[in-house]
Write a protein that holds these residues in place. Structure first.
Motif, mmCIF file in Angstrom:
data_model
loop_
_atom_site.group_PDB
_atom_site.id
_atom_site.type_symbol
_atom_site.label_atom_id
_atom_site.label_comp_id
_atom_site.label_asym_id
_atom_site.label_seq_id
_atom_site.Cartn_x
_atom_site.Cartn_y
_atom_site.Cartn_z
ATOM 1 N N GLY A 94 0.819 -1.212 0.000
ATOM 2 C CA GLY A 94 0.000 0.000 0.000
ATOM 3 C C GLY A 94 0.849 1.257 0.000
ATOM 4 O O GLY A 94 0.531 2.231 -0.694
ATOM 5 N N LYS A 95 1.944 1.241 0.748
ATOM 6 C CA LYS A 95 2.838 2.389 0.812
ATOM 7 C C LYS A 95 3.494 2.627 -0.546
ATOM 8 O O LYS A 95 3.563 3.759 -1.019
ATOM 9 N N VAL A 96 3.956 1.554 -1.192
ATOM 10 C CA VAL A 96 4.587 1.667 -2.512
ATOM 11 C C VAL A 96 3.582 2.189 -3.536
ATOM 12 O O VAL A 96 3.896 3.066 -4.346
ATOM 13 N N GLU A 97 2.351 1.671 -3.500
ATOM 14 C CA GLU A 97 1.320 2.129 -4.438
ATOM 15 C C GLU A 97 0.999 3.603 -4.226
ATOM 16 O O GLU A 97 0.833 4.347 -5.194
ATOM 17 N N ARG A 98 0.924 4.045 -2.986
ATOM 18 C CA ARG A 98 0.673 5.459 -2.711
ATOM 19 C C ARG A 98 1.811 6.330 -3.242
ATOM 20 O O ARG A 98 1.578 7.389 -3.818
ATOM 21 N N GLU A 99 3.048 5.872 -3.038
ATOM 22 C CA GLU A 99 4.199 6.636 -3.518
ATOM 23 C C GLU A 99 4.224 6.702 -5.049
ATOM 24 O O GLU A 99 4.561 7.732 -5.620
ATOM 25 N N LEU A 100 3.859 5.594 -5.701
ATOM 26 C CA LEU A 100 3.800 5.592 -7.165
ATOM 27 C C LEU A 100 2.724 6.551 -7.668
ATOM 28 O O LEU A 100 2.939 7.293 -8.626
ATOM 29 N N LYS A 101 1.557 6.543 -7.047
ATOM 30 C CA LYS A 101 0.484 7.470 -7.442
ATOM 31 C C LYS A 101 0.916 8.919 -7.246
ATOM 32 O O LYS A 101 0.637 9.774 -8.079
ATOM 33 N N GLU A 102 1.619 9.191 -6.152
ATOM 34 C CA GLU A 102 2.090 10.542 -5.883
ATOM 35 C C GLU A 102 3.105 10.972 -6.942
ATOM 36 O O GLU A 102 3.054 12.096 -7.440
ATOM 37 N N LEU A 103 4.004 10.066 -7.305
ATOM 38 C CA LEU A 103 4.997 10.360 -8.333
ATOM 39 C C LEU A 103 4.325 10.622 -9.678
ATOM 40 O O LEU A 103 4.695 11.551 -10.396
ATOM 41 N N MET A 104 3.322 9.807 -10.017
ATOM 42 C CA MET A 104 2.598 9.990 -11.279
ATOM 43 C C MET A 104 1.907 11.357 -11.303
ATOM 44 O O MET A 104 1.892 12.030 -12.326
ATOM 45 N N SER A 105 1.330 11.764 -10.186
ATOM 46 C CA SER A 105 0.651 13.060 -10.154
ATOM 47 C C SER A 105 1.658 14.203 -10.241
ATOM 48 O O SER A 105 1.371 15.236 -10.845
ATOM 49 N N LEU A 106 2.854 14.044 -9.660
ATOM 50 C CA LEU A 106 3.883 15.069 -9.762
ATOM 51 C C LEU A 106 4.371 15.218 -11.198
ATOM 52 O O LEU A 106 4.614 16.318 -11.673
ATOM 53 N N LEU A 107 4.521 14.099 -11.895
ATOM 54 C CA LEU A 107 4.978 14.136 -13.284
ATOM 55 C C LEU A 107 3.868 14.559 -14.243
ATOM 56 O O LEU A 107 4.129 14.861 -15.396
ATOM 57 N N GLU A 108 2.634 14.541 -13.771
ATOM 58 C CA GLU A 108 1.453 14.918 -14.534
ATOM 59 C C GLU A 108 1.193 14.005 -15.726
ATOM 60 O O GLU A 108 0.576 14.404 -16.708
ATOM 61 N N PHE A 109 1.677 12.778 -15.678
ATOM 62 C CA PHE A 109 1.384 11.809 -16.730
ATOM 63 C C PHE A 109 0.037 11.165 -16.442
ATOM 64 O O PHE A 109 -0.286 10.868 -15.297
ATOM 65 N N GLN A 110 -0.732 10.935 -17.496
ATOM 66 C CA GLN A 110 -2.033 10.311 -17.357
ATOM 67 C C GLN A 110 -2.078 9.013 -18.158
ATOM 68 O O GLN A 110 -3.058 8.729 -18.848
ATOM 69 N N LEU A 111 -1.015 8.239 -18.082
ATOM 70 C CA LEU A 111 -0.935 6.989 -18.839
ATOM 71 C C LEU A 111 -2.002 5.998 -18.418
ATOM 72 O O LEU A 111 -2.495 5.221 -19.232
ATOM 73 N N ASP A 112 -2.383 6.032 -17.145
ATOM 74 C CA ASP A 112 -3.377 5.075 -16.662
ATOM 75 C C ASP A 112 -4.794 5.400 -17.140
ATOM 76 O O ASP A 112 -5.728 4.678 -16.836
#
Length: 166
Positions: free
Chosen positions: A13-31
């Motif tokens: 859960g911690k890793v998934e939260r960190e990945l989501k945070e990183l994705m939002s910082l990079l502003e990529f919407q690949l998902d």
């Protein structure tokens, strides 16, 4: 289940939260594209790196080993499948291509009807299943390059209904 054995549920859960945070910082919407979840999106970002280092999608396809290579001499030659390039990125694009044309058990609808129709059309043109998948991989490179470069969300194209010929 295997990842729960290797890591605890709290660590995942911690890793998934960190990945989501990183994705939002990079502003990529690949998902936003069907078939791309958080893990696949982060793997694409990790393998591609800074997309600005590629002037166009053709260079990214070459980097991934998806673009064909000319082998020839003396004015004679053929285009062949490349065995070079980033094989991990190539595998990601291959798996994405398979997911796009996949039809789930018990369902008659494909995951992505646009890619499924394109796949069927390529097979009708005489391409093998593998060649048709490479065509889809090449289209995916163009789409993902655009999503990463312009930081936009994926929008499923609208397919016009075919008219019946009497």
């Amino acid at each position: 289940m295997v990842r729960h054995i290797l890591f605890g549920k709290q660590e995942i859960g911690k890793v998934e939260r960190e990945l989501k945070e990183l994705m939002s910082l990079l502003e990529f919407q690949l998902d936003s594209m069907p078939g791309i979840e958080l893990v696949t999106a982060s793997a694409l970002i990790a393998e591609i790196g800074d997309v600005r280092r590629f002037p166009n999608a053709n260079k990214l396809a070459r980097f991934a080993g998806i673009a064909p290579v000319y082998f020839g001499s003396g004015g004679k030659g053929k285009m062949h499948k490349s065995k070079r390039g980033n094989r991990a990125l190539h595998a990601l694009f291959y798996n994405l291509a398979v997911q796009q044309v996949q039809v789930a058990k018990g369902s008659k609808l494909p995951r992505n009807s646009v890619f499924y129709e394109y796949y069927q059309r390529k097979q009708e043109e005489g391409k093998t299943k593998g060649q048709a998948l490479v065509c889809i991989m090449r289209r995916l490179v163009n789409i993902i390059y655009g999503l990463m470069k312009y930081k936009t969300a994926y929008e499923l194209p609208i397919i016009p209904e075919k008219e019946e010929v009497l």
